[in-house]
Motif scaffolding. Structure first.
Motif, PDB file in Angstrom:
ATOM      1  N   PHE A 106     -38.124 -36.859 -14.302  1.00  0.00           N
ATOM      2  CA  PHE A 106     -39.168 -37.816 -14.606  1.00  0.00           C
ATOM      3  C   PHE A 106     -38.607 -39.106 -15.122  1.00  0.00           C
ATOM      4  CE2 PHE A 106     -40.698 -33.669 -14.196  1.00  0.00           C
ATOM      5  CZ  PHE A 106     -41.967 -33.560 -13.440  1.00  0.00           C
ATOM      6  N   LYS A 108     -40.006 -40.895 -17.657  1.00  0.00           N
ATOM      7  CA  LYS A 108     -39.380 -40.550 -19.114  1.00  0.00           C
ATOM      8  C   LYS A 108     -39.135 -39.398 -19.369  1.00  0.00           C
ATOM      9  CE  LYS A 108     -42.289 -40.515 -22.766  1.00  0.00           C
ATOM     10  NZ  LYS A 108     -43.756 -40.493 -23.399  1.00  0.00           N
ATOM     11  N   ASN A 110     -38.529 -35.697 -20.569  1.00  0.00           N
ATOM     12  CA  ASN A 110     -39.119 -34.869 -21.217  1.00  0.00           C
ATOM     13  C   ASN A 110     -38.797 -33.483 -21.634  1.00  0.00           C
ATOM     14  OD1 ASN A 110     -38.947 -34.423 -18.594  1.00  0.00           O
ATOM     15  ND2 ASN A 110     -41.074 -34.084 -18.126  1.00  0.00           N
ATOM     16  N   PRO A 111     -37.662 -33.521 -22.372  1.00  0.00           N
ATOM     17  CA  PRO A 111     -37.222 -32.253 -22.702  1.00  0.00           C
ATOM     18  C   PRO A 111     -38.404 -31.484 -23.398  1.00  0.00           C
ATOM     19  CG  PRO A 111     -36.438 -33.948 -24.147  1.00  0.00           C
ATOM     20  CD  PRO A 111     -37.096 -34.510 -23.154  1.00  0.00           C
ATOM     21  N   PHE A 112     -38.407 -30.122 -23.354  1.00  0.00           N
ATOM     22  CA  PHE A 112     -38.930 -29.331 -24.028  1.00  0.00           C
ATOM     23  C   PHE A 112     -38.985 -29.275 -25.571  1.00  0.00           C
ATOM     24  CE2 PHE A 112     -38.730 -26.946 -20.002  1.00  0.00           C
ATOM     25  CZ  PHE A 112     -39.733 -27.470 -19.534  1.00  0.00           C
ATOM     26  N   PRO A 113     -39.957 -29.063 -26.338  1.00  0.00           N
ATOM     27  CA  PRO A 113     -39.446 -29.225 -27.737  1.00  0.00           C
ATOM     28  C   PRO A 113     -38.947 -27.808 -28.224  1.00  0.00           C
ATOM     29  CG  PRO A 113     -42.038 -28.878 -27.326  1.00  0.00           C
ATOM     30  CD  PRO A 113     -41.339 -29.101 -26.169  1.00  0.00           C
ATOM     31  N   LYS A 114     -37.843 -27.542 -27.728  1.00  0.00           N
ATOM     32  CA  LYS A 114     -37.061 -26.522 -27.972  1.00  0.00           C
ATOM     33  C   LYS A 114     -35.430 -26.763 -28.189  1.00  0.00           C
ATOM     34  CE  LYS A 114     -39.688 -23.821 -24.124  1.00  0.00           C
ATOM     35  NZ  LYS A 114     -40.341 -22.749 -25.140  1.00  0.00           N
ATOM     36  N   PHE A 122     -34.699 -22.064 -20.128  1.00  0.00           N
ATOM     37  CA  PHE A 122     -36.170 -21.676 -19.558  1.00  0.00           C
ATOM     38  C   PHE A 122     -36.494 -21.571 -18.300  1.00  0.00           C
ATOM     39  CE2 PHE A 122     -40.231 -23.585 -18.442  1.00  0.00           C
ATOM     40  CZ  PHE A 122     -41.161 -22.716 -18.805  1.00  0.00           C
ATOM     41  N   LEU A 159     -35.244 -32.716 -28.611  1.00  0.00           N
ATOM     42  CA  LEU A 159     -35.950 -34.073 -28.921  1.00  0.00           C
ATOM     43  C   LEU A 159     -34.994 -34.770 -29.770  1.00  0.00           C
ATOM     44  CD1 LEU A 159     -39.621 -32.825 -29.149  1.00  0.00           C
ATOM     45  CD2 LEU A 159     -38.605 -34.335 -27.890  1.00  0.00           C
ATOM     46  N   ARG A 173     -31.287 -29.399 -16.869  1.00  0.00           N
ATOM     47  CA  ARG A 173     -32.142 -28.303 -16.813  1.00  0.00           C
ATOM     48  C   ARG A 173     -32.719 -28.224 -15.256  1.00  0.00           C
ATOM     49  NH1 ARG A 173     -37.596 -30.401 -19.957  1.00  0.00           N
ATOM     50  NH2 ARG A 173     -38.253 -31.431 -17.969  1.00  0.00           N
ATOM     51  N   ALA A 174     -32.906 -29.314 -14.571  1.00  0.00           N
ATOM     52  CA  ALA A 174     -33.042 -29.255 -13.085  1.00  0.00           C
ATOM     53  C   ALA A 174     -31.899 -28.663 -12.413  1.00  0.00           C
ATOM     54  CB  ALA A 174     -33.335 -30.604 -12.415  1.00  0.00           C
TER      55      ALA A 174
ATOM     56  N   SER B 206     -46.840 -34.538 -19.698  1.00  0.00           N
ATOM     57  CA  SER B 206     -45.271 -34.837 -19.236  1.00  0.00           C
ATOM     58  C   SER B 206     -44.604 -33.519 -19.336  1.00  0.00           C
ATOM     59  CB  SER B 206     -44.641 -36.069 -19.696  1.00  0.00           C
ATOM     60  OG  SER B 206     -44.547 -35.710 -20.901  1.00  0.00           O
ATOM     61  N   LEU B 207     -44.728 -32.740 -20.485  1.00  0.00           N
ATOM     62  CA  LEU B 207     -44.126 -31.540 -20.884  1.00  0.00           C
ATOM     63  C   LEU B 207     -44.583 -30.417 -19.919  1.00  0.00           C
ATOM     64  CD1 LEU B 207     -44.107 -30.655 -24.535  1.00  0.00           C
ATOM     65  CD2 LEU B 207     -42.271 -31.491 -22.997  1.00  0.00           C
ATOM     66  N   LEU B 214     -39.831 -27.232 -12.850  1.00  0.00           N
ATOM     67  CA  LEU B 214     -38.867 -26.101 -12.500  1.00  0.00           C
ATOM     68  C   LEU B 214     -39.051 -24.753 -11.897  1.00  0.00           C
ATOM     69  CD1 LEU B 214     -37.598 -26.557 -16.313  1.00  0.00           C
ATOM     70  CD2 LEU B 214     -36.341 -27.188 -14.185  1.00  0.00           C
ATOM     71  N   VAL B 225     -44.437 -23.046 -23.040  1.00  0.00           N
ATOM     72  CA  VAL B 225     -44.250 -24.519 -23.320  1.00  0.00           C
ATOM     73  C   VAL B 225     -45.474 -25.087 -24.146  1.00  0.00           C
ATOM     74  CG1 VAL B 225     -43.915 -26.887 -22.265  1.00  0.00           C
ATOM     75  CG2 VAL B 225     -42.706 -25.001 -21.124  1.00  0.00           C
ATOM     76  N   ALA B 229     -45.482 -25.890 -28.310  1.00  0.00           N
ATOM     77  CA  ALA B 229     -45.503 -27.267 -28.397  1.00  0.00           C
ATOM     78  C   ALA B 229     -46.918 -27.511 -29.649  1.00  0.00           C
ATOM     79  CB  ALA B 229     -45.592 -28.166 -27.321  1.00  0.00           C
ATOM     80  N   GLU B 322     -43.938 -31.634 -33.746  1.00  0.00           N
ATOM     81  CA  GLU B 322     -42.856 -32.416 -32.765  1.00  0.00           C
ATOM     82  C   GLU B 322     -43.625 -33.537 -32.744  1.00  0.00           C
ATOM     83  OE1 GLU B 322     -40.389 -31.100 -32.311  1.00  0.00           O
ATOM     84  OE2 GLU B 322     -40.498 -28.952 -32.250  1.00  0.00           O
ATOM     85  N   TYR B 324     -43.715 -36.643 -30.155  1.00  0.00           N
ATOM     86  CA  TYR B 324     -43.520 -37.543 -28.962  1.00  0.00           C
ATOM     87  C   TYR B 324     -43.685 -38.841 -28.932  1.00  0.00           C
ATOM     88  CZ  TYR B 324     -44.291 -32.288 -28.111  1.00  0.00           C
ATOM     89  OH  TYR B 324     -44.336 -31.047 -28.292  1.00  0.00           O
TER      90      TYR B 324
END
Ligand code: ATP
Ligand code: MG
Lengths: 273, 325
Positions: A106, A108, A110-114, A122, A159, A173-174, B206-207, B214, B225, B229, B322, B324
């Motif tokens: 994308f 922006k 946008n990694p997951f908060p992991k 994932f 993040l 990731r993709a 966006s998340l 995916l 997710v 979050a 978190e 963002y």
């Protein structure tokens, strides 16, 4: 809907068959036609750039290829899009499965908060990956040219990376899901020139294994990274709406050196509008 | 000509700087005094609590307070085992959370992820109205509706097979912490739902898009997710709800009874900390007596428990939220 039978006709320019093929695709948001009659073929292991002024529907068309538009309740797609000869909007096609074969990066990051590790694991996990996870993560990060920078902090949050690193994490990731096509919607627009250059180099590497469609507002970027370029434009209707359409699609050199259309010529030389 | 113009300028633009400065100052003083009143009130309450609690512990040993197993402050042979009351409060609050967490969280997920924007706009305010029902109504609901319902006699044939199964919940008495806890849960459910929904809704689209791209299904997107979050917001909503449950008075005073009893049996009458305070406050306990000071000690305990919960919540949110951009 236009015809649904799979088209097995001889391909137009190259000897091989296109991976993705759009035929007279119209996209509506609600009752507004946003893009009309887009037809183009996308060939394997090539980089295709989508260029054009803002609002002409580049993202919209891009999101048709992996059916991300399904997530926008008002969006409606008409016409035919085939992936390896099969209509992706046919009723029996599962968009979830399609998206694991056509990945997306994308605008922006946008990694997951992991953690970095979990960000990549994932996608692999939900797609039923049964192999060695550590190895897959290392491979994906290496392919995304990020391994050296993060190999000691895989447990750290995704993040916490810089914007450019985050975007490469998103590419990793993709890739980890082993798609055939990767759609990139202005992947560098939020990045500094050096990160941008890194990602451009990366795209050159990736095209050996994947087909890449990249939307960009950066003419140099389009001419540097892509093999083919599609130029979109928008025309205003009587009631003030703008409808996007594909003006010209050819190999990048032609588009930038000797385009057929005047509008293309003006756009690529910066004398637009 | 030039002179004319400057004259005109002078007459049209005449800022009164000293005056506006004065107004600024007055406003500052007014607002400041309002802020001071609310802070002073809080301070006053806390100080009263502290002084009376200190007084109380001059007469009752702290160790006795924490370790005794009886609570009989009004008897001539008085016992002050606070854990008798704490056990009742914990019991009813735990039951409340067991009810409110799944209900609240599921409705929050349903509202933000599955409902259309229109349904959400209609349902969310309704949910919040539920939170405005006076708790005394909930209390009578527990006492006069839920408890009798749970005590309905079982039909003849069931009792023939299992003789001990005489009522729907055997052994449930007229006052009990089960009904009180369930209704307490219903009372705090809208709070959990509404605040968790805010947290879930605030997770950037966006998340979700990233996960969908995916090849994730909606369930996978939500579980792996969206919920993680939103975790800090969900936990803080939960803690706020627990604080409400612990401090809630009417429901437990009406439906759980007035019998100080140590233990975690949800079927029998118990007395929570708040119910005790009500009991003593309503009676004619002379100010300055030990029973009178007891309510301050209990109040202080209640205050400390909620304070600790809120500090934990504050820490948790700071630690796990978190950002963002
Ligand atoms: N979710 C949506 N709902 C309604 N209309 C939309 C939506 N997304 C896009 N549009 C409209 O569709 C048209 C094409 O938008 P799109 O985002 O595809 O343009 P774009 O070429 O990607 O522009 P940009 O270069 O600014 O990203 C625009 O007129 C836009 O207003
Ligand atoms: Mg776009």
């Amino acid at each position: 809907m236009v015809t649904h039978k799979t088209t097995e006709q001889a391909s137009l320019t190259d000897t091989e068959k296109p991976v993705l093929r759009a035929k007279r695709v119209d996209v509506y948001y609600g009752n507004n036609l946003a893009v009309r009659e887009v037809s183009l073929d996308i060939f394997q292991h090539k980089v295709i750039a989508f260029i054009g002024p803002s609002g002409c529907g580049k993202s919209t068309i891009l999101r048709c290829f992996n059916r991300m538009n399904d997530l926008v309740p008002s969006a409606k797609v008409k016409g035919e899009i085939t992936f390896k000869g099969k209509d992706i909007y046919a009723p029996k096609v599962d968009p979830v499965e399609l998206r694991s074969q056509i990945g997306m990066v994308f605008q922006k990051p946008n990694p997951f908060p992991k953690s970095i590790y979990e960000n990549i694991a994932f996608g692999a996990r939900i797609n039923g990956y049964k192999g060695d996870m550590d190895q897959l993560i290392e491979e994906s990060l290496k392919k995304a040219a990020l391994w050296d920078e993060v190999k000691d902090k895989l447990k750290q949050s995704g993040l916490a990376l810089s914007g450019g690193q985050q975007q490469r994490l998103c590419i990793a990731r993709a890739i980890a899901v082993a798609p055939e096509v990767i759609l990139m919607d202005e992947p560098c627009s939020a990045l500094d020139p050096i990160s941008t250059l890194k990602i451009e180099e990366l795209i050159q590497e990736l095209k050996l294994q994947y087909t890449i469609i990249i939307v960009t507002h950066n003419m140099q970027q389009a001419s540097r990274v892509s093999d083919y370029t599609a130029f979109y434009n928008a025309e205003a209707t009587d009631d003030g709406d703008k409808i996007g359409y594909l003006v010209e699609y050819d190999d990048t050199e032609t588009i930038f050196q000797s385009p057929q259309q005047q509008a293309t010529q003006e756009y690529v030389s910066g004398r637009f509008g | 000509m030039t002179l004319d113009q400057s004259n005109k300028k002078v007459s049209l633009w005449q800022p009164n700087r000293p005056k506006s400065k004065l107004i600024e100052l007055i406003i500052k003083i007014i607002f400041g005094s309002f802020a001071f009143v609310s802070i002073a009130t809080t301070m006053g309450i806390v100080l009263t609590l502290i002084f009376n609690t200190v007084d109380f512990f001059k007469e009752v040993s702290f160790l006795h307070y924490l370790t005794d197993t009886k609570w009989t402050p009004l008897f001539s042979s008085a016992n002050f085992g606070i854990f008798v009351l704490i056990s009742a409060t914990v019991l009813s609050s735990v039951i409340a959370i067991v009810v409110a967490l799944p209900l609240g969280l599921l409705s929050a997920i349903c509202l933000s992820e599955y409902a259309t924007e229109r349904t959400r706009k209609i349902l969310k305010p309704i949910l919040e109205i539920l939170a405005g029902v006076p708790t005394v109504v909930y209390g009578y609901f527990a006492l006069l509706f839920l408890t009798p319902l749970l005590r309905l006699p079982m039909p003849e044939w069931v009792q023939n097979i299992i003789p001990a199964w005489d009522q729907f919940i055997p052994g449930l008495q007229g006052f009990n912490s089960l009904s009180a806890g369930i209704v307490l849960g219903i009372m705090i459910m809208p709070l959990v739902a509404s605040l968790s929904e805010d947290a879930i809704y605030a997770v950037p689209q966006s998340l979700r898009d990233g996960a969908y791209a995916l090849g994730a299904t909606k369930r996978e997107v939500i579980i792996s997710v969206v919920l993680p979050a939103a975790l800090s917001g969900i936990v803080s909503s939960l803690i706020l709800a627990i604080s409400r449950a612990i401090g809630e008075t009417m429901i437990v005073a009406l439906a759980a009874g007035q019998n100080p009893r140590l233990g975690l049996n949800p079927f029998v009458p118990v007395m929570t900390m708040t119910a005790f305070i009500v009991q003593v406050s309503l009676g004619d306990t002379p100010a300055g007596s030990i029973a009178y000071k007891t309510i301050y000690a209990v109040g202080m305990t209640l205050f400390l428990i909620t304070l600790v919960l809120n500090i934990f919540s504050f820490w948790f949110v700071r630690r796990f939220r978190e950002k963002y951009d």
